[in-house]
Design a protein around this motif. Structure first.
Motif, mmCIF file in Angstrom:
data_model
loop_
_atom_site.group_PDB
_atom_site.id
_atom_site.type_symbol
_atom_site.label_atom_id
_atom_site.label_comp_id
_atom_site.label_asym_id
_atom_site.label_seq_id
_atom_site.Cartn_x
_atom_site.Cartn_y
_atom_site.Cartn_z
ATOM 1 N N GLU A 1 0.662 -1.264 -0.453
ATOM 2 C CA GLU A 1 -0.033 -0.068 -0.730
ATOM 3 C C GLU A 1 1.189 1.472 0.404
ATOM 4 O O GLU A 1 0.725 2.031 -0.179
ATOM 5 N N ASP B 1 -3.970 10.061 -3.999
ATOM 6 C CA ASP B 1 -4.541 9.830 -2.491
ATOM 7 C C ASP B 1 -4.532 10.355 -1.798
ATOM 8 O O ASP B 1 -4.725 10.078 -0.693
ATOM 9 N N HIS C 1 -5.968 8.300 1.483
ATOM 10 C CA HIS C 1 -6.530 6.966 0.510
ATOM 11 C C HIS C 1 -6.953 6.115 0.284
ATOM 12 O O HIS C 1 -5.429 6.589 -0.776
ATOM 13 N N ARG D 1 -5.865 3.668 -1.886
ATOM 14 C CA ARG D 1 -7.143 2.656 -3.175
ATOM 15 C C ARG D 1 -5.995 1.965 -4.542
ATOM 16 O O ARG D 1 -6.810 1.049 -4.552
ATOM 17 N N ASP E 1 -5.671 -2.590 -7.802
ATOM 18 C CA ASP E 1 -6.832 -1.511 -6.524
ATOM 19 C C ASP E 1 -6.587 -2.655 -5.348
ATOM 20 O O ASP E 1 -6.554 -3.903 -5.694
ATOM 21 N N THR E 2 -7.095 -2.274 -4.353
ATOM 22 C CA THR E 2 -7.040 -3.355 -3.321
ATOM 23 C C THR E 2 -7.985 -4.365 -3.365
ATOM 24 O O THR E 2 -8.940 -4.187 -4.272
ATOM 25 N N ASN F 1 -13.405 -4.523 -0.937
ATOM 26 C CA ASN F 1 -13.590 -3.597 -0.282
ATOM 27 C C ASN F 1 -12.847 -2.218 0.780
ATOM 28 O O ASN F 1 -13.309 -1.929 1.158
ATOM 29 N N LYS G 1 -9.825 -0.566 0.771
ATOM 30 C CA LYS G 1 -10.513 0.995 1.007
ATOM 31 C C LYS G 1 -10.566 1.084 1.974
ATOM 32 O O LYS G 1 -11.454 1.169 2.066
#
Length: 267
Positions: free
Chosen positions: A204, A212, A221, A223, A241-242, A245, A248
């Motif tokens: 990350e 971000d 953020h 993401r 993308d992560t 959900n 995120k």
């Protein structure tokens, strides 16, 4: 009605070939014609009854020659088609541990003893646990596809070494101060500060982009994540993308974290 070489009626689907071998044919539940061979009439009749019974009970399979290796390729390309390349890479890694022992075997020969013996040879309980997850999912899909009747891989025991789980160790305040003193002035100083202040994972942190980061509202953020994995024998980086959900999220920034980001932006 089929006939023998001397013209005798043998029964529906049964006949005798010119070489003397008896054969019996029937259409199975998949709409495919199955052929059974035997040296004697009584033997071919017995085999025919057995195969028809197996067909009725859904014990027979679409492809008797299907090996675990062949099914792994189909499973990965079809059932896991939409997975990330990095995730597929981890599946390959976990499968390779059992491939030498089990990959060449036909799906129908994978009984619990054969599989447990292969898993017993793995070095750690964690390796057994990860490889079992892959195998169970593979064979679940094989059952759904009518290649198998049941998934005996679910019964594999992965706890053999009984390794003690190591307690996660975190840096003390004194150790943190000492670490940052050693990092002062280095290329990664700001990154280390941000890592300690936010608790972000390495992937990350590596995937962070300036869009971000909201310095005005003092928040990051999360993401994306940067993955590093093997592809065609070479290790590559890939931005994703992560994974979920829940991955995120917005992380509040401390004064120390904001200072490190502002310093980094000036460089």
């Amino acid at each position: 009605m089929g006939k023998s070489l001397n013209g005798k009626e043998l029964g529906t689907g049964i006949s005798q070939r010119n070489d003397g071998l008896y054969q019996a044919r029937f259409i199975n539940r998949f709409g495919k014609r199955q052929t059974i061979y035997a040296k004697t009439l009584s033997e071919v009749r017995h085999k025919l009854r057995t195969e028809q019974c197996n067909d009725e009970k859904a014990v027979n399979v679409v492809d008797r020659s299907m090996t675990l290796d062949k099914w792994f390729d189909i499973w990965l390309d079809t059932c896991k088609k939409n997975c990330r390349n990095s995730t597929k890479g981890s599946y390959v890694t976990h499968y390779k541990r059992i491939q030498e022992e089990l990959g060449w075997r036909k799906l129908t020969s994978l009984n619990l003893i054969v599989m447990q013996e292969a898993f017993n040879k793995l070095k750690t309980d964690n390796a057994r646990k990860n490889s079992k997850k892959i195998l169970v999912d593979m064979l679940n899909k094989a059952v759904d596809t009518d290649l198998l009747v049941k998934n005996v891989a679910k019964q594999i025991n992965t706890v053999i070494s009984k390794e003690e789980k190591k307690e996660r160790r975190v840096l003390t305040l004194k150790e943190t101060d000492l670490f940052l003193k050693q990092a002062k002035g280095t290329f990664y100083e700001n990154l280390f500060i941000l890592a300690l202040e936010t608790g972000l994972r390495v992937g990350e942190l590596s995937a962070l982009q300036w869009e971000d980061i909201d310095l005005k509202n003092k928040v990051i953020h999360v993401r994306h994540t940067l993955c590093y994995f093997s592809r065609n024998g070479k290790y590559v980086f890939e931005m994703h993308d992560t994974k979920t959900n829940n991955g995120k999220r917005a992380i509040p920034l401390t004064v120390k974290a904001i200072n490190s980001l502002e310093c980094q932006k000036l460089q």
